[in-house]
Design a protein around this motif. Sequence first.
Motif, PDB file in Angstrom:
ATOM      1  N   PRO A 133      22.934  34.453  34.406  1.00  0.00           N
ATOM      2  CA  PRO A 133      24.683  34.644  34.655  1.00  0.00           C
ATOM      3  C   PRO A 133      25.543  33.513  34.840  1.00  0.00           C
ATOM      4  N   TRP A 134      26.039  33.262  33.523  1.00  0.00           N
ATOM      5  CA  TRP A 134      26.873  32.369  33.322  1.00  0.00           C
ATOM      6  C   TRP A 134      28.344  32.527  33.647  1.00  0.00           C
ATOM      7  N   ALA A 135      28.845  31.919  34.532  1.00  0.00           N
ATOM      8  CA  ALA A 135      30.152  31.980  34.979  1.00  0.00           C
ATOM      9  C   ALA A 135      31.155  31.334  33.869  1.00  0.00           C
ATOM     10  N   CYS A 136      31.966  32.207  33.476  1.00  0.00           N
ATOM     11  CA  CYS A 136      32.713  31.539  32.459  1.00  0.00           C
ATOM     12  C   CYS A 136      34.333  31.154  32.805  1.00  0.00           C
ATOM     13  N   SER A 137      34.211  29.954  33.494  1.00  0.00           N
ATOM     14  CA  SER A 137      35.545  29.468  33.999  1.00  0.00           C
ATOM     15  C   SER A 137      35.647  28.108  33.386  1.00  0.00           C
ATOM     16  N   CYS A 138      36.561  27.221  34.058  1.00  0.00           N
ATOM     17  CA  CYS A 138      37.042  25.807  33.528  1.00  0.00           C
ATOM     18  C   CYS A 138      35.577  24.981  33.467  1.00  0.00           C
ATOM     19  N   PRO A 139      34.783  25.096  34.655  1.00  0.00           N
ATOM     20  CA  PRO A 139      33.527  23.997  34.639  1.00  0.00           C
ATOM     21  C   PRO A 139      32.494  24.382  33.507  1.00  0.00           C
ATOM     22  N   LEU A 140      32.627  25.605  32.993  1.00  0.00           N
ATOM     23  CA  LEU A 140      31.812  25.726  31.670  1.00  0.00           C
ATOM     24  C   LEU A 140      32.238  25.118  30.597  1.00  0.00           C
ATOM     25  N   TRP A 192      36.315  40.416  33.306  1.00  0.00           N
ATOM     26  CA  TRP A 192      37.190  40.792  32.131  1.00  0.00           C
ATOM     27  C   TRP A 192      36.559  39.997  31.107  1.00  0.00           C
ATOM     28  N   LEU A 193      35.687  39.138  31.329  1.00  0.00           N
ATOM     29  CA  LEU A 193      34.822  38.357  30.189  1.00  0.00           C
ATOM     30  C   LEU A 193      33.192  38.639  30.131  1.00  0.00           C
ATOM     31  N   PRO A 212      44.075  32.406  33.820  1.00  0.00           N
ATOM     32  CA  PRO A 212      44.139  33.059  35.023  1.00  0.00           C
ATOM     33  C   PRO A 212      43.722  34.653  35.220  1.00  0.00           C
ATOM     34  N   ALA A 213      43.253  35.145  36.247  1.00  0.00           N
ATOM     35  CA  ALA A 213      42.874  36.416  36.289  1.00  0.00           C
ATOM     36  C   ALA A 213      44.032  37.664  36.037  1.00  0.00           C
TER      37      ALA A 213
END
Length: 424
Positions: A207-214, A250-251, A267-268
């Motif tokens: 369950p990859w969280a597609c945010s800045c840390p990725l 949304w991703l 941002p969301a």
Amino acid sequence: MQLFLILLSLLSSHITKVTGWAGCTRDRDRDYRTRENCTALGFSNVPAGFDPTTKVMLFTNNLFSSLSWSSFQIFTAIYEIDLSGNKIPQVTSSVTPILPTLSVLRLGSNRLTSLSDGSFTACPALTELYLDNNVLDSLSDHTFSGLSKLEILDLSSNRIKVLPKLMLHPLPAIETLSLESNKIMVMPDDWFSKKEEVPYLFLSANPWACSCPLGYLRRYLDNYEFNVYTREGPIIQSDPESLVCDSPQWLKDKPVVTLEESDLCSPAPEPNPAGDSDKQTVHTDTVAPAVPDTTPLIPTTFPPVPATTSSFPTTVPTSTAAVPLNGSHTLAPHPTVRPSTEMTGTICAIRCGGVFCFWLCAGCLLLCVASVAFILVILVWLVGWCKRDYNLPNEAVARRGGGGKVVMLSTYSRREEKEGHEEE
């Protein structure tokens, strides 16, 4: 009779080579190593009586509830141990290398929940370690300490949530790493720093969280995306798009490799407030002027505004009067507005286009008239030219065929003229 005894002895020796202790089958693997196959025989520990020179021990689908390194210590040249499908809950670390020759260890489909630091120091020569289909939920930076020769590490189908930042540092020889079907959301920065390129990576079904840390994983895929594989049974194929986002919404299901870093850190999007479609709102400079204006007026509708918008008068900068809005944020009947700058530019463009089309049509008309006049002149010239060319041959014929008559007529006319003068 003697020949029969010899055959019987040969047959009995053959049986002892094929059949091992307590139902285990003795044979050789594809590399011709001696092997004891004790699959599904109900063993809970290693029985005594095996040949100490055996190199491969298979105890698949038995009842082992613990892993005792010392129970395999009698096999001085042990190469592979398979304890898949047992009930082993933990691996006990050892201070000394008890099995220095062990190269392959299979512990898949057991009940392992965690691994302590240095869990496999008892076998420092490991090149393949299979820990798939367990319930591992955590690892540490030093879980695989001492395994400098490890090339294959299979951690698929566990419950791992967090990847320790330094987990790969003790594994400089790693070639195949399987982390698919876990609960990993983020990969730590510089996670592959000790071994930048791992030829075979299995990272899907997380369950990859597609945010800045990725962002680190996204940048890593730019250089090594063709090292990412998936497998379906025995089929293994390169598939960098198998890493997909699980969040944010949304991703979701977007391949990580197709995203930009700006997408990860964006941002969301703000959702539209519920119920606003039943309201109307206005913007400044959109109400009709109170004084006459020569600019064409165009009717318009007004988009909705949040319910917290208060009533206030709206004026047109170029006008000396304004039309106030009532408390329900609606305009008076038949609202008209001054065209915006974009609208004015559009009207101007339409007018200019009409003028251009008019002059273009006029030019075409003049060109057609000139063409017709030119054609008429050519026709007149052709008619004159034809008449002249037709008369010239007639005169020539007259000179050739009737020359005598012409002379006689001219002579006769001159004689009569002369006689007329003499009579006078």
